[in-house]
Design a protein around this motif. Structure first.
Motif, PDB file in Angstrom:
ATOM      1  N   LYS A   1      -8.941  16.239   0.503  1.00 24.16           N
ATOM      2  CA  LYS A   1     -10.218  16.949   0.354  1.00 24.16           C
ATOM      3  C   LYS A   1     -10.054  18.431   0.701  1.00 24.16           C
ATOM      4  O   LYS A   1     -10.583  19.316   0.012  1.00 24.16           O
ATOM      5  N   ASN A   2      -9.315  18.716   1.777  1.00 22.24           N
ATOM      6  CA  ASN A   2      -9.115  20.105   2.201  1.00 22.24           C
ATOM      7  C   ASN A   2      -8.322  20.919   1.180  1.00 22.24           C
ATOM      8  O   ASN A   2      -8.486  22.132   1.081  1.00 22.24           O
ATOM      9  N   ALA A   3      -7.460  20.231   0.420  1.00 17.12           N
ATOM     10  CA  ALA A   3      -6.641  20.915  -0.588  1.00 17.12           C
ATOM     11  C   ALA A   3      -7.301  20.908  -1.972  1.00 17.12           C
ATOM     12  O   ALA A   3      -6.785  21.525  -2.901  1.00 17.12           O
ATOM     13  N   GLY A   4      -8.410  20.182  -2.100  1.00 18.01           N
ATOM     14  CA  GLY A   4      -9.132  20.183  -3.370  1.00 18.01           C
ATOM     15  C   GLY A   4      -8.694  19.132  -4.374  1.00 18.01           C
ATOM     16  O   GLY A   4      -9.033  19.220  -5.559  1.00 18.01           O
ATOM     17  N   THR A   5      -7.948  18.112  -3.913  1.00 18.75           N
ATOM     18  CA  THR A   5      -7.520  17.044  -4.824  1.00 18.75           C
ATOM     19  C   THR A   5      -8.542  15.908  -4.806  1.00 18.75           C
ATOM     20  O   THR A   5      -9.408  15.836  -3.941  1.00 18.75           O
ATOM     21  N   LYS A   6      -8.406  14.983  -5.742  1.00 19.42           N
ATOM     22  CA  LYS A   6      -9.062  13.691  -5.643  1.00 19.42           C
ATOM     23  C   LYS A   6      -8.307  12.897  -4.567  1.00 19.42           C
ATOM     24  O   LYS A   6      -7.150  13.196  -4.249  1.00 19.42           O
ATOM     25  N   THR A   7      -8.954  11.862  -4.029  1.00 18.77           N
ATOM     26  CA  THR A   7      -8.317  11.083  -2.963  1.00 18.77           C
ATOM     27  C   THR A   7      -8.471   9.590  -3.219  1.00 18.77           C
ATOM     28  O   THR A   7      -9.470   9.148  -3.793  1.00 18.77           O
ATOM     29  N   ALA A   8      -7.463   8.829  -2.780  1.00 13.31           N
ATOM     30  CA  ALA A   8      -7.506   7.374  -2.880  1.00 13.31           C
ATOM     31  C   ALA A   8      -7.016   6.769  -1.570  1.00 13.31           C
ATOM     32  O   ALA A   8      -5.957   7.140  -1.064  1.00 13.31           O
ATOM     33  N   GLY A   9      -7.805   5.856  -1.020  1.00  9.66           N
ATOM     34  CA  GLY A   9      -7.387   5.093   0.143  1.00  9.66           C
ATOM     35  C   GLY A   9      -6.791   3.773  -0.305  1.00  9.66           C
ATOM     36  O   GLY A   9      -7.010   3.334  -1.441  1.00  9.66           O
ATOM     37  N   VAL A  10      -6.038   3.133   0.581  1.00 11.33           N
ATOM     38  CA  VAL A  10      -5.440   1.837   0.252  1.00 11.33           C
ATOM     39  C   VAL A  10      -6.038   0.766   1.155  1.00 11.33           C
ATOM     40  O   VAL A  10      -6.126   0.937   2.373  1.00 11.33           O
ATOM     41  N   ALA A  11      -6.472  -0.322   0.553  1.00 11.95           N
ATOM     42  CA  ALA A  11      -7.177  -1.373   1.291  1.00 11.95           C
ATOM     43  C   ALA A  11      -6.259  -2.108   2.267  1.00 11.95           C
ATOM     44  O   ALA A  11      -6.743  -2.805   3.152  1.00 11.95           O
ATOM     45  N   TRP A  12      -4.940  -1.948   2.094  1.00 13.75           N
ATOM     46  CA  TRP A  12      -3.990  -2.641   2.991  1.00 13.75           C
ATOM     47  C   TRP A  12      -3.642  -1.794   4.224  1.00 13.75           C
ATOM     48  O   TRP A  12      -2.718  -2.114   4.975  1.00 13.75           O
ATOM     49  N   ALA A  13      -4.377  -0.740   4.465  1.00 16.68           N
ATOM     50  CA  ALA A  13      -4.138   0.103   5.639  1.00 16.68           C
ATOM     51  C   ALA A  13      -4.156  -0.732   6.912  1.00 16.68           C
ATOM     52  O   ALA A  13      -5.024  -1.593   7.081  1.00 16.68           O
ATOM     53  N   VAL A  14      -3.215  -0.480   7.807  1.00 18.06           N
ATOM     54  CA  VAL A  14      -3.086  -1.283   9.024  1.00 18.06           C
ATOM     55  C   VAL A  14      -4.334  -1.157   9.907  1.00 18.06           C
ATOM     56  O   VAL A  14      -4.667  -2.063  10.670  1.00 18.06           O
ATOM     57  N   LYS A  15      -5.045  -0.043   9.803  1.00 19.05           N
ATOM     58  CA  LYS A  15      -6.264   0.142  10.595  1.00 19.05           C
ATOM     59  C   LYS A  15      -7.496  -0.427   9.894  1.00 19.05           C
ATOM     60  O   LYS A  15      -8.601  -0.355  10.427  1.00 19.05           O
ATOM     61  N   GLY A  16      -7.306  -0.990   8.689  1.00 22.32           N
ATOM     62  CA  GLY A  16      -8.409  -1.615   7.976  1.00 22.32           C
ATOM     63  C   GLY A  16      -9.081  -0.674   6.987  1.00 22.32           C
ATOM     64  O   GLY A  16      -9.140   0.534   7.205  1.00 22.32           O
ATOM     65  N   ARG A  17      -9.580  -1.237   5.895  1.00 17.79           N
ATOM     66  CA  ARG A  17     -10.159  -0.401   4.842  1.00 17.79           C
ATOM     67  C   ARG A  17     -11.383   0.365   5.331  1.00 17.79           C
ATOM     68  O   ARG A  17     -11.642   1.481   4.884  1.00 17.79           O
ATOM     69  N   ALA A  18     -12.145  -0.221   6.273  1.00 12.51           N
ATOM     70  CA  ALA A  18     -13.356   0.446   6.770  1.00 12.51           C
ATOM     71  C   ALA A  18     -13.017   1.776   7.437  1.00 12.51           C
ATOM     72  O   ALA A  18     -13.799   2.732   7.376  1.00 12.51           O
ATOM     73  N   SER A  19     -11.828   1.842   8.054  1.00 13.40           N
ATOM     74  CA  SER A  19     -11.411   3.085   8.719  1.00 13.40           C
ATOM     75  C   SER A  19     -11.238   4.213   7.710  1.00 13.40           C
ATOM     76  O   SER A  19     -11.385   5.392   8.048  1.00 13.40           O
ATOM     77  N   LEU A  20     -10.926   3.856   6.455  1.00 17.08           N
ATOM     78  CA  LEU A  20     -10.782   4.861   5.392  1.00 17.08           C
ATOM     79  C   LEU A  20     -12.093   5.104   4.666  1.00 17.08           C
ATOM     80  O   LEU A  20     -12.402   6.235   4.296  1.00 17.08           O
ATOM     81  N   GLU A  21     -12.847   4.045   4.441  1.00 19.85           N
ATOM     82  CA  GLU A  21     -14.106   4.186   3.698  1.00 19.85           C
ATOM     83  C   GLU A  21     -15.055   5.158   4.389  1.00 19.85           C
ATOM     84  O   GLU A  21     -15.844   5.840   3.743  1.00 19.85           O
ATOM     85  N   ALA A  22     -14.942   5.242   5.716  1.00 17.66           N
ATOM     86  CA  ALA A  22     -15.796   6.169   6.468  1.00 17.66           C
ATOM     87  C   ALA A  22     -15.573   7.620   6.035  1.00 17.66           C
ATOM     88  O   ALA A  22     -16.454   8.457   6.202  1.00 17.66           O
ATOM     89  N   TYR A  23     -14.397   7.911   5.474  1.00 21.60           N
ATOM     90  CA  TYR A  23     -14.062   9.278   5.048  1.00 21.60           C
ATOM     91  C   TYR A  23     -14.293   9.505   3.555  1.00 21.60           C
ATOM     92  O   TYR A  23     -13.941  10.542   3.015  1.00 21.60           O
ATOM     93  N   LYS A  24     -14.873   8.498   2.898  1.00 23.64           N
ATOM     94  CA  LYS A  24     -15.331   8.606   1.514  1.00 23.64           C
ATOM     95  C   LYS A  24     -14.261   9.109   0.528  1.00 23.64           C
ATOM     96  O   LYS A  24     -14.433  10.139  -0.122  1.00 23.64           O
ATOM     97  N   PRO A  25     -13.138   8.380   0.416  1.00 21.28           N
ATOM     98  CA  PRO A  25     -12.184   8.728  -0.647  1.00 21.28           C
ATOM     99  C   PRO A  25     -12.823   8.475  -2.014  1.00 21.28           C
ATOM    100  O   PRO A  25     -13.767   7.687  -2.131  1.00 21.28           O
ATOM    101  N   ASP A  26     -12.316   9.142  -3.037  1.00 14.97           N
ATOM    102  CA  ASP A  26     -12.850   8.963  -4.397  1.00 14.97           C
ATOM    103  C   ASP A  26     -12.586   7.558  -4.917  1.00 14.97           C
ATOM    104  O   ASP A  26     -13.362   7.026  -5.714  1.00 14.97           O
ATOM    105  N   PHE A  27     -11.472   6.970  -4.482  1.00 14.78           N
ATOM    106  CA  PHE A  27     -11.087   5.637  -4.947  1.00 14.78           C
ATOM    107  C   PHE A  27     -10.589   4.811  -3.774  1.00 14.78           C
ATOM    108  O   PHE A  27     -10.075   5.352  -2.798  1.00 14.78           O
TER     109      PHE A  27
END
Length: 212
Positions: free
Chosen positions: A172-198
């Protein structure tokens, strides 16, 4: 969507190094910390540069901790590290479709290449920006900006893929699109809070996103 470039975090995104990292932290903290750290506490150390985490544990022994960690990590690397499902086939197909691929990691470069070569995916990447290449690690945009510059790529036509909020924020800071991965060791909710595009359920979901 006209995507020409995909940048990937490495650990926890393309290759599963989580248990290696946790074991290396446990080994290091047992020698240099003044108390025991739980697995949950150690999970919070995954993502940022090692030295940032060591500063929080024992600022007087950062260099010694780095040495202890690296020795354990390298000695046990090949016993732990495996590639995530669908990663290799997805990278192959993306390259065949003409996309540029890069790695943006908080690892030092030599260790990052070691993981890429072990899992047989090193040949797919046009650039690797590691901790050796930057003054500021993710979530600062510098690593992504450097990767884009080396590739001659546009931020608006790039996706940054990662398993940690640092990856989403850096994108986001660099101006790209972003994608989180649901297999993140901290859990997908930890990424969804930061609102990735995908949010990728598996790596091959990228093929649909870029229309490959």
């Amino acid at each position: 969507m006209d995507i020409t470039t995909i940048l990937f975090d490495l650990d926890g995104t393309l290759i599963d190094t989580n248990e290696l990292i946790i074991a290396s932290f446990q080994h290091t903290l047992s020698q240099h910390a003044d108390r025991e750290y739980s697995r949950e506490e150690i999970l919070n150390f995954i993502g940022p540069p090692l030295k940032d985490s060591f500063e929080l544990v024992n600022p007087n022994e950062v260099d010694a901790m780095f040495t202890t960690y690296r020795e354990h990590n390298l000695a046990n690397h090949d016993d732990y590290v495996v590639i995530y499902p669908t990663v290799a086939d997805t990278l192959k197909e993306l390259k065949e479709k003409g996309l540029q691929l890069g790695i943006v990691t908080t690892k030092i470069n030599a260790t990052a290449w070691k993981g890429l070569k072990l899992t047989g995916i090193d040949s797919y990447f046009d650039v690797l920006i590691g901790l050796d290449d930057v003054q500021h690690a993710k979530p600062h945009p510098e690593p992504i900006v450097k990767a884009l510059a080396k590739l001659g790529a546009s931020a608006s036509q790039t996706i940054m893929v990662g398993d940690n909020y640092h990856d989403v924020e850096a994108g986001k800071n660099a101006g790209t699109k972003t994608a989180g991965v649901a297999w993140a060791v901290k859990g997908r909710a930890s990424l969804e809070a930061y609102k990735p595009d995908f949010m990728l359920e598996e790596m091959k979901d990228l093929l649909q996103i870029v229309g490959a």
